[in-house]
Every structure is written in C-alpha cells, then in structure tokens.
Scaffold this motif. Structure first.
Motif, PDB file in Angstrom:
ATOM      1  N   ASP A 260       0.822  -1.218   0.000  1.00  0.00           N
ATOM      2  CA  ASP A 260       0.000   0.000   0.000  1.00  0.00           C
ATOM      3  C   ASP A 260       0.854   1.264   0.000  1.00  0.00           C
ATOM      4  O   ASP A 260       0.594   2.206  -0.744  1.00  0.00           O
ATOM      5  CB  ASP A 260      -0.907   0.014   1.243  1.00  0.00           C
ATOM      6  N   LEU A 261       1.844   1.294   0.874  1.00  0.00           N
ATOM      7  CA  LEU A 261       2.691   2.472   1.044  1.00  0.00           C
ATOM      8  C   LEU A 261       4.147   2.073   0.820  1.00  0.00           C
ATOM      9  O   LEU A 261       4.652   1.156   1.465  1.00  0.00           O
ATOM     10  CB  LEU A 261       2.527   3.059   2.449  1.00  0.00           C
ATOM     11  N   ASN A 262       4.808   2.787  -0.082  1.00  0.00           N
ATOM     12  CA  ASN A 262       6.187   2.464  -0.454  1.00  0.00           C
ATOM     13  C   ASN A 262       7.049   3.700  -0.218  1.00  0.00           C
ATOM     14  O   ASN A 262       7.045   4.637  -1.017  1.00  0.00           O
ATOM     15  CB  ASN A 262       6.238   2.048  -1.917  1.00  0.00           C
ATOM     16  N   LEU A 263       7.774   3.711   0.895  1.00  0.00           N
ATOM     17  CA  LEU A 263       8.599   4.853   1.264  1.00  0.00           C
ATOM     18  C   LEU A 263       9.995   4.683   0.692  1.00  0.00           C
ATOM     19  O   LEU A 263      10.599   3.609   0.811  1.00  0.00           O
ATOM     20  CB  LEU A 263       8.677   4.981   2.786  1.00  0.00           C
ATOM     21  N   GLY A 264      10.510   5.722   0.040  1.00  0.00           N
ATOM     22  CA  GLY A 264      11.841   5.650  -0.542  1.00  0.00           C
ATOM     23  C   GLY A 264      12.725   6.790  -0.085  1.00  0.00           C
ATOM     24  O   GLY A 264      12.323   7.954  -0.126  1.00  0.00           O
ATOM     25  N   THR A 265      13.934   6.439   0.345  1.00  0.00           N
ATOM     26  CA  THR A 265      14.919   7.447   0.756  1.00  0.00           C
ATOM     27  C   THR A 265      16.267   7.140   0.108  1.00  0.00           C
ATOM     28  O   THR A 265      17.310   7.385   0.708  1.00  0.00           O
ATOM     29  CB  THR A 265      15.063   7.501   2.286  1.00  0.00           C
ATOM     30  N   ALA A 266      16.211   6.608  -1.116  1.00  0.00           N
ATOM     31  CA  ALA A 266      17.435   6.238  -1.838  1.00  0.00           C
ATOM     32  C   ALA A 266      18.329   5.355  -0.971  1.00  0.00           C
ATOM     33  O   ALA A 266      19.534   5.567  -0.866  1.00  0.00           O
ATOM     34  CB  ALA A 266      18.186   7.483  -2.304  1.00  0.00           C
ATOM     35  N   GLY A 267      17.704   4.373  -0.333  1.00  0.00           N
ATOM     36  CA  GLY A 267      18.448   3.453   0.522  1.00  0.00           C
ATOM     37  C   GLY A 267      18.995   4.105   1.777  1.00  0.00           C
ATOM     38  O   GLY A 267      19.972   3.630   2.357  1.00  0.00           O
ATOM     39  N   GLY A 268      18.360   5.187   2.226  1.00  0.00           N
ATOM     40  CA  GLY A 268      18.803   5.899   3.424  1.00  0.00           C
ATOM     41  C   GLY A 268      19.736   7.053   3.140  1.00  0.00           C
ATOM     42  O   GLY A 268      20.153   7.751   4.069  1.00  0.00           O
ATOM     43  N   ALA A 269      20.034   7.308   1.856  1.00  0.00           N
ATOM     44  CA  ALA A 269      20.997   8.357   1.505  1.00  0.00           C
ATOM     45  C   ALA A 269      20.389   9.744   1.357  1.00  0.00           C
ATOM     46  O   ALA A 269      21.108  10.737   1.375  1.00  0.00           O
ATOM     47  CB  ALA A 269      21.711   7.989   0.200  1.00  0.00           C
ATOM     48  N   SER A 270      19.061   9.826   1.223  1.00  0.00           N
ATOM     49  CA  SER A 270      18.460  11.122   0.903  1.00  0.00           C
ATOM     50  C   SER A 270      17.881  11.869   2.102  1.00  0.00           C
ATOM     51  O   SER A 270      17.394  12.989   1.957  1.00  0.00           O
ATOM     52  CB  SER A 270      17.367  10.945  -0.163  1.00  0.00           C
ATOM     53  N   CYS A 271      17.920  11.247   3.272  1.00  0.00           N
ATOM     54  CA  CYS A 271      17.459  11.957   4.477  1.00  0.00           C
ATOM     55  C   CYS A 271      18.267  11.469   5.672  1.00  0.00           C
ATOM     56  O   CYS A 271      18.988  10.465   5.594  1.00  0.00           O
ATOM     57  CB  CYS A 271      15.967  11.752   4.710  1.00  0.00           C
ATOM     58  N   SER A 272      18.148  12.171   6.771  1.00  0.00           N
ATOM     59  CA  SER A 272      18.902  11.811   7.969  1.00  0.00           C
ATOM     60  C   SER A 272      18.347  10.526   8.579  1.00  0.00           C
ATOM     61  O   SER A 272      17.167  10.206   8.410  1.00  0.00           O
ATOM     62  CB  SER A 272      18.807  12.932   8.999  1.00  0.00           C
ATOM     63  N   PRO A 273      19.175   9.772   9.296  1.00  0.00           N
ATOM     64  CA  PRO A 273      18.664   8.590   9.998  1.00  0.00           C
ATOM     65  C   PRO A 273      17.522   8.938  10.946  1.00  0.00           C
ATOM     66  O   PRO A 273      16.572   8.166  11.084  1.00  0.00           O
ATOM     67  CB  PRO A 273      19.888   8.076  10.759  1.00  0.00           C
ATOM     68  N   ALA A 274      17.598  10.111  11.571  1.00  0.00           N
ATOM     69  CA  ALA A 274      16.549  10.510  12.520  1.00  0.00           C
ATOM     70  C   ALA A 274      15.208  10.679  11.818  1.00  0.00           C
ATOM     71  O   ALA A 274      14.168  10.233  12.320  1.00  0.00           O
ATOM     72  CB  ALA A 274      16.949  11.798  13.230  1.00  0.00           C
ATOM     73  N   LEU A 275      15.214  11.320  10.653  1.00  0.00           N
ATOM     74  CA  LEU A 275      13.964  11.495   9.917  1.00  0.00           C
ATOM     75  C   LEU A 275      13.435  10.157   9.440  1.00  0.00           C
ATOM     76  O   LEU A 275      12.238   9.878   9.555  1.00  0.00           O
ATOM     77  CB  LEU A 275      14.165  12.443   8.731  1.00  0.00           C
ATOM     78  N   GLN A 276      14.299   9.316   8.931  1.00  0.00           N
ATOM     79  CA  GLN A 276      13.830   8.017   8.472  1.00  0.00           C
ATOM     80  C   GLN A 276      13.228   7.220   9.635  1.00  0.00           C
ATOM     81  O   GLN A 276      12.194   6.560   9.459  1.00  0.00           O
ATOM     82  CB  GLN A 276      14.966   7.222   7.827  1.00  0.00           C
ATOM     83  N   GLN A 277      13.814   7.293  10.790  1.00  0.00           N
ATOM     84  CA  GLN A 277      13.274   6.586  11.960  1.00  0.00           C
ATOM     85  C   GLN A 277      11.895   7.119  12.335  1.00  0.00           C
ATOM     86  O   GLN A 277      10.994   6.337  12.667  1.00  0.00           O
ATOM     87  CB  GLN A 277      14.238   6.712  13.136  1.00  0.00           C
ATOM     88  N   ARG A 278      11.711   8.438  12.257  1.00  0.00           N
ATOM     89  CA  ARG A 278      10.400   9.010  12.582  1.00  0.00           C
ATOM     90  C   ARG A 278       9.345   8.559  11.576  1.00  0.00           C
ATOM     91  O   ARG A 278       8.212   8.233  11.946  1.00  0.00           O
ATOM     92  CB  ARG A 278      10.469  10.541  12.622  1.00  0.00           C
ATOM     93  N   LEU A 279       9.717   8.537  10.307  1.00  0.00           N
ATOM     94  CA  LEU A 279       8.781   8.117   9.272  1.00  0.00           C
ATOM     95  C   LEU A 279       8.432   6.636   9.415  1.00  0.00           C
ATOM     96  O   LEU A 279       7.263   6.245   9.275  1.00  0.00           O
ATOM     97  CB  LEU A 279       9.380   8.388   7.890  1.00  0.00           C
ATOM     98  N   GLU A 280       9.428   5.820   9.694  1.00  0.00           N
ATOM     99  CA  GLU A 280       9.169   4.390   9.882  1.00  0.00           C
ATOM    100  C   GLU A 280       8.287   4.160  11.109  1.00  0.00           C
ATOM    101  O   GLU A 280       7.430   3.257  11.098  1.00  0.00           O
ATOM    102  CB  GLU A 280      10.489   3.638  10.011  1.00  0.00           C
ATOM    103  N   ALA A 281       8.453   4.971  12.137  1.00  0.00           N
ATOM    104  CA  ALA A 281       7.616   4.835  13.333  1.00  0.00           C
ATOM    105  C   ALA A 281       6.155   5.127  13.013  1.00  0.00           C
ATOM    106  O   ALA A 281       5.247   4.462  13.522  1.00  0.00           O
ATOM    107  CB  ALA A 281       8.120   5.763  14.433  1.00  0.00           C
ATOM    108  N   VAL A 282       5.922   6.132  12.147  1.00  0.00           N
ATOM    109  CA  VAL A 282       4.548   6.428  11.735  1.00  0.00           C
ATOM    110  C   VAL A 282       3.962   5.252  10.973  1.00  0.00           C
ATOM    111  O   VAL A 282       2.826   4.824  11.236  1.00  0.00           O
ATOM    112  CB  VAL A 282       4.509   7.707  10.860  1.00  0.00           C
ATOM    113  N   LEU A 283       4.724   4.695  10.056  1.00  0.00           N
ATOM    114  CA  LEU A 283       4.228   3.574   9.262  1.00  0.00           C
ATOM    115  C   LEU A 283       3.960   2.351  10.128  1.00  0.00           C
ATOM    116  O   LEU A 283       2.958   1.644   9.944  1.00  0.00           O
ATOM    117  CB  LEU A 283       5.237   3.230   8.159  1.00  0.00           C
ATOM    118  N   GLU A 284       4.833   2.103  11.068  1.00  0.00           N
ATOM    119  CA  GLU A 284       4.666   0.932  11.934  1.00  0.00           C
ATOM    120  C   GLU A 284       3.554   1.135  12.952  1.00  0.00           C
ATOM    121  O   GLU A 284       2.987   0.164  13.463  1.00  0.00           O
ATOM    122  CB  GLU A 284       5.988   0.635  12.635  1.00  0.00           C
TER     123      GLU A 284
END
Length: 266
Positions: A170-194
């Motif tokens: 349903d939802l496909n989040l992409g951050t260029a394998g973690g290269a396009s945003c900070s680890p902190a932002l990716q963690q916050r986004l993953e927390a929302v999805l989870e």
C-alpha cells in the motif's frame, strides 16, 4: 503566501520547511502529440491520478506544493535529462516514455520522438519545473536553515508485471536506501508507518526514490528528500480512475502524520 502559475506548472508557496512535489499528477497531452499516440495512451493511464487532491490538505500545514500540468508522456519530470536508467536491470519507462506501464507502446508506429524532439520537450516542460523546484527549495532553506522535499506519487498496485510482480504494498517509502534523508527522519517516518494499522508498507523496496529524490538531497546543506509511492487502490478506482473520498480520508490521515514527522526537529 502567493502562488506562481504558468502553463507548465502551478506552485503554491507556503511558510513551513516542507515542499511537496507531485511530478506525475499532470495529465494534459497536447492535441498534436495525442494524435501520434495509440488510443489507450491518449487517456494518460500512467498518471499519478488525483495526488494533488490527496495532498491538498498540506497547504493548511504550511507546505509549498508544486504540480505540473502535462502528462509524463510529454516528458517525465522524475527522470534525469540524459535519461540514465534509475533502476538498472529492471523494466522502467524513460524521459519521454515510448512504452506504457503495461509494456504496450505509447506511440503509433514511427511516431515516437527523436532526440531533437526530446531535447525540445526537456527545455519546454522539464527545465521550468526543475528551475521552480530548485528556487523553492532555496527559498525555504534560506528561511528555515532546512527543508524537506516530499515526492508524492501513486501507481496502480497490481497487474503491472512489466514493472513488478504481484501486488505492490500500500505504502512504499523511498529514501534512496537511506541516503536522501537523515537517519533521525527516516526513523520518525518508519515509526509512523509501523504505528498505523490500515496499510501494509515497505521502506526502500521496489521504489526507492526517483531522480528528484536522489538529485536534490543535500544533507550537508539541510536539504532532505523522501518519496512516497501509494498504491492507487487505497484512494481511487484503478480501472475508471475515479477518486474515492471516503477511502482517501483514511489514507490522508496517515500521510498527514508522515508530513508532520518531517516538520519535527531532533
């Protein structure tokens, strides 16, 4: 804030350090170009249908929003101008697509654009969108010291074997394998999805982020980029292209939480 409208795009200028780019929302195909296409392609079936409606609430959050007018069949704004493949080894569509997502041709025999026409379309449609995109990134970064560029996309989530097997999450989040945003932002986004229960999701799966996500990320200067590819079944009818406001409301609540996570600092 003021808006900037042209015959290529519309730009709503917001106040928050968030820019929502919807490069495949446009569906207009000039008549003289449509006449060279097969009948099925004239419907612009590979449009990210209604994503500007889906994301309209982001204005209330202070986000800037840029939306093109023309179909990706005219020129794909999320491809590099030299048309280098973003997913080597996998089927995809190009800068001026010659095939549809089904693998069927876009053009009647002998009517596909040549290199000169592609170059003309890049200057006429691609360049103005990207100039505006960069200008808005710099405006927001100058004001806030940081900005998140959010790439909003959607696609038919099943029966597209040319692009992927089976059913797309349903939802496909992409951050260029973690290269396009900070680890902190990716963690916050993953927390929302989870933390939500309505949709399945994947991070950096089949769709990791296109040209815009990869090209504009500049973490050293405070520019982070994220792509969200949504399966269209979650807010519309995939066959008729009709928008479903009831379905969309549930999805918008999750997207809102994702966008709120981009505005958090720390």
């Amino acid at each position: 804030m003021n808006a900037h409208d042209t015959d290529v795009f519309t730009l709503h200028r917001g106040t928050a350090p968030l820019l929502v780019s919807l490069p495949h929302d446009g569906s207009h195909i000039p008549e003289e170009l449509a006449a060279r296409m097969v009948p099925a392609a004239r419907r612009a079936p590979d449009t990210d249908w209604h994503v500007s409606v889906l994301y309209d609430f982001a204005r209330e959050m202070g986000a800037s929003i840029i939306v093109p007018r023309h179909s990706r069949y005219v020129v794909d704004l999320n491809r590099p101008p030299d048309d280098t493949s973003l997913y080597p080894g996998q089927n995809t569509t190009g800068l001026c697509p010659a095939v549809q997502f089904t693998g069927e041709p876009v053009y009647l025999k002998g009517q596909a654009p040549d290199e000169a026409e592609v170059a003309t379309r890049v200057e006429r449609y691609w360049r103005p969108y990207h100039d505006a995109l960069m200008g808005e990134i710099e405006r927001l970064r100058a004001q806030h010291g940081r900005v998140v560029l959010w790439e909003g996309h959607s696609i038919r989530g099943s029966n597209l074997p040319f692009l992927f097997e089976g059913r797309l999450p349903d939802l496909n989040l992409g951050t260029a394998g973690g290269a396009s945003c900070s680890p902190a932002l990716q963690q916050r986004l993953e927390a929302v999805l989870e933390g939500q229960i309505d949709y399945d999701h994947v991070v950096n799966g089949r769709f990791k982020g296109g040209y815009i996500t990869r090209h504009y990320a500049d973490l050293a200067r405070g520019v982070e980029t994220v792509q969200l590819e949504v399966s269209q079944r979650n807010y519309m009818d995939e066959d008729s292209f009709a928008y479903d406001a009831g379905k969309a409301a549930t999805l918008q609540a999750v997207i809102r939480n994702l966008l709120l996570a981009t505005l958090s600092v720390g």
